[in-house]
Scaffold this motif. Sequence first.
Motif, PDB file in Angstrom:
ATOM      1  N   PHE A 108      11.114   6.398 -41.823  1.00  0.00           N
ATOM      2  CA  PHE A 108      12.553   6.561 -42.012  1.00  0.00           C
ATOM      3  C   PHE A 108      12.909   7.917 -42.622  1.00  0.00           C
ATOM      4  O   PHE A 108      13.742   8.634 -42.051  1.00  0.00           O
ATOM      5  CB  PHE A 108      13.113   5.375 -42.796  1.00  0.00           C
ATOM      6  CG  PHE A 108      12.955   4.081 -42.050  1.00  0.00           C
ATOM      7  CD1 PHE A 108      13.788   3.779 -40.986  1.00  0.00           C
ATOM      8  CD2 PHE A 108      11.924   3.202 -42.366  1.00  0.00           C
ATOM      9  CE1 PHE A 108      13.621   2.609 -40.259  1.00  0.00           C
ATOM     10  CE2 PHE A 108      11.743   2.032 -41.647  1.00  0.00           C
ATOM     11  CZ  PHE A 108      12.595   1.739 -40.588  1.00  0.00           C
ATOM     12  N   PRO A 109      12.322   8.344 -43.746  1.00  0.00           N
ATOM     13  CA  PRO A 109      12.636   9.708 -44.192  1.00  0.00           C
ATOM     14  C   PRO A 109      12.117  10.775 -43.243  1.00  0.00           C
ATOM     15  O   PRO A 109      12.736  11.842 -43.109  1.00  0.00           O
ATOM     16  CB  PRO A 109      11.962   9.801 -45.569  1.00  0.00           C
ATOM     17  CG  PRO A 109      10.965   8.703 -45.612  1.00  0.00           C
ATOM     18  CD  PRO A 109      11.516   7.620 -44.737  1.00  0.00           C
ATOM     19  N   VAL A 110      11.004  10.526 -42.550  1.00  0.00           N
ATOM     20  CA  VAL A 110      10.506  11.485 -41.570  1.00  0.00           C
ATOM     21  C   VAL A 110      11.536  11.674 -40.460  1.00  0.00           C
ATOM     22  O   VAL A 110      11.923  12.803 -40.113  1.00  0.00           O
ATOM     23  CB  VAL A 110       9.145  11.033 -40.995  1.00  0.00           C
ATOM     24  CG1 VAL A 110       8.796  11.824 -39.734  1.00  0.00           C
ATOM     25  CG2 VAL A 110       8.038  11.196 -42.030  1.00  0.00           C
ATOM     26  N   VAL A 111      11.985  10.579 -39.872  1.00  0.00           N
ATOM     27  CA  VAL A 111      12.962  10.673 -38.783  1.00  0.00           C
ATOM     28  C   VAL A 111      14.284  11.238 -39.295  1.00  0.00           C
ATOM     29  O   VAL A 111      14.934  12.045 -38.605  1.00  0.00           O
ATOM     30  CB  VAL A 111      13.149   9.302 -38.116  1.00  0.00           C
ATOM     31  CG1 VAL A 111      14.408   9.273 -37.255  1.00  0.00           C
ATOM     32  CG2 VAL A 111      11.924   8.966 -37.271  1.00  0.00           C
ATOM     33  N   ALA A 112      14.698  10.848 -40.493  1.00  0.00           N
ATOM     34  CA  ALA A 112      15.945  11.389 -41.037  1.00  0.00           C
ATOM     35  C   ALA A 112      15.882  12.910 -41.138  1.00  0.00           C
ATOM     36  O   ALA A 112      16.848  13.609 -40.809  1.00  0.00           O
ATOM     37  CB  ALA A 112      16.239  10.771 -42.393  1.00  0.00           C
ATOM     38  N   ALA A 113      14.733  13.445 -41.576  1.00  0.00           N
ATOM     39  CA  ALA A 113      14.582  14.896 -41.671  1.00  0.00           C
ATOM     40  C   ALA A 113      14.636  15.546 -40.293  1.00  0.00           C
ATOM     41  O   ALA A 113      15.158  16.655 -40.132  1.00  0.00           O
ATOM     42  CB  ALA A 113      13.276  15.241 -42.372  1.00  0.00           C
ATOM     43  N   LEU A 114      14.102  14.850 -39.277  1.00  0.00           N
ATOM     44  CA  LEU A 114      14.157  15.380 -37.913  1.00  0.00           C
ATOM     45  C   LEU A 114      15.558  15.290 -37.318  1.00  0.00           C
ATOM     46  O   LEU A 114      15.911  16.050 -36.417  1.00  0.00           O
ATOM     47  CB  LEU A 114      13.171  14.620 -37.021  1.00  0.00           C
ATOM     48  CG  LEU A 114      11.688  14.769 -37.384  1.00  0.00           C
ATOM     49  CD1 LEU A 114      10.843  13.831 -36.532  1.00  0.00           C
ATOM     50  CD2 LEU A 114      11.214  16.209 -37.221  1.00  0.00           C
ATOM     51  N   LEU A 115      16.382  14.380 -37.837  1.00  0.00           N
ATOM     52  CA  LEU A 115      17.740  14.187 -37.334  1.00  0.00           C
ATOM     53  C   LEU A 115      18.732  15.198 -37.887  1.00  0.00           C
ATOM     54  O   LEU A 115      19.678  15.593 -37.195  1.00  0.00           O
ATOM     55  CB  LEU A 115      18.236  12.782 -37.706  1.00  0.00           C
ATOM     56  CG  LEU A 115      17.769  11.592 -36.867  1.00  0.00           C
ATOM     57  CD1 LEU A 115      18.060  10.294 -37.598  1.00  0.00           C
ATOM     58  CD2 LEU A 115      18.445  11.606 -35.509  1.00  0.00           C
ATOM     59  N   VAL A 116      18.553  15.585 -39.153  1.00  0.00           N
ATOM     60  CA  VAL A 116      19.592  16.317 -39.875  1.00  0.00           C
ATOM     61  C   VAL A 116      19.260  17.810 -39.901  1.00  0.00           C
ATOM     62  O   VAL A 116      18.222  18.219 -40.441  1.00  0.00           O
ATOM     63  CB  VAL A 116      19.747  15.773 -41.308  1.00  0.00           C
ATOM     64  CG1 VAL A 116      20.839  16.537 -42.044  1.00  0.00           C
ATOM     65  CG2 VAL A 116      20.074  14.279 -41.287  1.00  0.00           C
ATOM     66  N   GLY A 122      23.770  16.662 -32.622  1.00  0.00           N
ATOM     67  CA  GLY A 122      25.212  16.646 -32.835  1.00  0.00           C
ATOM     68  C   GLY A 122      26.008  15.962 -31.750  1.00  0.00           C
ATOM     69  O   GLY A 122      27.246  15.970 -31.783  1.00  0.00           O
ATOM     70  N   GLY A 123      25.315  15.311 -30.799  1.00  0.00           N
ATOM     71  CA  GLY A 123      26.025  14.743 -29.665  1.00  0.00           C
ATOM     72  C   GLY A 123      26.373  13.277 -29.777  1.00  0.00           C
ATOM     73  O   GLY A 123      27.045  12.735 -28.893  1.00  0.00           O
ATOM     74  N   THR A 133      25.490  11.646 -37.081  1.00  0.00           N
ATOM     75  CA  THR A 133      26.543  11.361 -36.108  1.00  0.00           C
ATOM     76  C   THR A 133      27.859  12.035 -36.511  1.00  0.00           C
ATOM     77  O   THR A 133      28.049  12.416 -37.668  1.00  0.00           O
ATOM     78  CB  THR A 133      26.755   9.850 -35.961  1.00  0.00           C
ATOM     79  OG1 THR A 133      26.951   9.274 -37.271  1.00  0.00           O
ATOM     80  CG2 THR A 133      25.563   9.187 -35.313  1.00  0.00           C
ATOM     81  N   ARG A 134      28.764  12.164 -35.535  1.00  0.00           N
ATOM     82  CA  ARG A 134      30.043  12.818 -35.813  1.00  0.00           C
ATOM     83  C   ARG A 134      30.910  11.997 -36.761  1.00  0.00           C
ATOM     84  O   ARG A 134      31.666  12.545 -37.565  1.00  0.00           O
ATOM     85  CB  ARG A 134      30.789  13.047 -34.499  1.00  0.00           C
ATOM     86  CG  ARG A 134      30.081  14.018 -33.554  1.00  0.00           C
ATOM     87  CD  ARG A 134      30.755  14.015 -32.187  1.00  0.00           C
ATOM     88  NE  ARG A 134      30.072  14.880 -31.235  1.00  0.00           N
ATOM     89  CZ  ARG A 134      30.266  14.867 -29.940  1.00  0.00           C
ATOM     90  NH1 ARG A 134      31.145  14.004 -29.413  1.00  0.00           N
ATOM     91  NH2 ARG A 134      29.607  15.683 -29.138  1.00  0.00           N
ATOM     92  N   LYS A 135      30.819  10.676 -36.634  1.00  0.00           N
ATOM     93  CA  LYS A 135      31.566   9.773 -37.502  1.00  0.00           C
ATOM     94  C   LYS A 135      30.580   8.876 -38.238  1.00  0.00           C
ATOM     95  O   LYS A 135      29.475   8.630 -37.751  1.00  0.00           O
ATOM     96  CB  LYS A 135      32.532   8.913 -36.678  1.00  0.00           C
ATOM     97  CG  LYS A 135      33.584   9.713 -35.933  1.00  0.00           C
ATOM     98  CD  LYS A 135      34.451   8.783 -35.077  1.00  0.00           C
ATOM     99  CE  LYS A 135      35.472   9.562 -34.273  1.00  0.00           C
ATOM    100  NZ  LYS A 135      36.268   8.653 -33.390  1.00  0.00           N
TER     101      LYS A 135
END
Length: 457
Positions: free
Chosen positions: A250-258, A387-388, A414-416
């Motif tokens: 979860f923190p790994v993927v979060a870092a890849l997301l943001v 960002g999509g 996400t945008r929202k």
Amino acid sequence: MAGHGEAIPMRSRAIGPLRGVADVPGDKSISHRALILGALSVGETRITGLLEGQDVLDTGAAMRAFGARVERLGPGDWAVDGVGVGGFQEPADVIDCGNSGTGARLIMGAMATSDLTVVFTGDASLRSRPMGRVTEPLALFGAAAHGRRGGRLPLALRGAANPAPVRYATPMPSAQVKSAVLLAGLNAPGETVVIEREPTRDHTERMLAGFGAAVTTEVTSEGRVITLTGQPELRPQAIAVPRDPSSAAFPVVAALLVEGSDVLVPGIGLNPTRAGLYDTLIEMGADITFLDRRDEGGETAADLRVRFGPLRGIEVPPARAASMIDEYPVLAALAATAEGPTVMRGVKELRVKESDRIDAMARGLEACGVAIEEGPDFLIVHGRGPGGVEGGATVGTRLDHRIAMAFLCLGLATRKPVTIDDGAPIATSFPGFVALMRGLGAEIHEGADAPLARAGA
């Protein structure tokens, strides 16, 4: 018990890069097994780094009910004074396994070859999950199960008074089924043999050997053949539990997301039967560096440095499914922000987890504006690129901790904002998840309608 009471809505939203050190808790699979094998050994087993999530605490309570002394000495530091193989006493009350399919199935195996009758139950999610996949092979030892339609909990299991060893080929790749049969084989005379066509996580085999059981694994034309010699005297051990690769996801993927994130996740167990997600992320183009590879308690571990970068959709090899089955929900969330489709096949096991995880992720992603395709054994996520993803949805978590955490991670990009209807089940496996993520800079708030505030503000 966490996850049994009032729902706790939560909401996350994008705010900025995640930075810092993510100290994730101990491995849940190893924690369950350490408590059970400690209870089946003779003498005191010391466990450090034990995951103190509700699932594991419920297993510890069950071992006390069977007669073992299970004592918390400090944070993550536990002692188990075991009763030996065949030494379980009949519990005076129902064994409540909460949300944990692992706990329920492994405990059933551990008691199935003792002359006891035990009633098992759990929360609404666990009561909906099939137990026949375990009770059927346990019946070969001489155990008898009586439950609700479909072999569901509540269920009474009568252990075998005169167990016989078995030879069993698992019909699906399941470490829980394999482990239940091996644990039952401990109190059966002769050799119990489990054959698995596809390898699954091997923590049980490793730990059985560490406690002194005679267990061998051979790769043959049939698959992996695991042979256990029954009725050993297990020796107590000192067990250092490595940190959980499934929680680290979860923190790994979060870092890849943001965008702009740079996170260190130390001491993660990288047992090859558990590390499929990290192979997949690298193939998607993830910026992950494995630092200081080492051995911790017989398991490979490393520190992971994770940085944001563009990702591409891939086809995940179906043969990899067993090594990352619990990580598909958070992979699906990440895939929503990759370029192009991510194809996940051979994942029908997701249909019978804490929830139908294929359906739960599909409906949640659709609500967030992501196109998906699904079938009985596959999920395809059509990524929208960084960002999509629109977001702005309220997602039903279905009492599933991994669905809850996956969508809270997605909401950071996400945008929202993304809202989940209930974050309470997170405590079953990762009780410090929200605090850890806030410490990295994430914005996660309890309560769907309250205004979000940055951590520390």
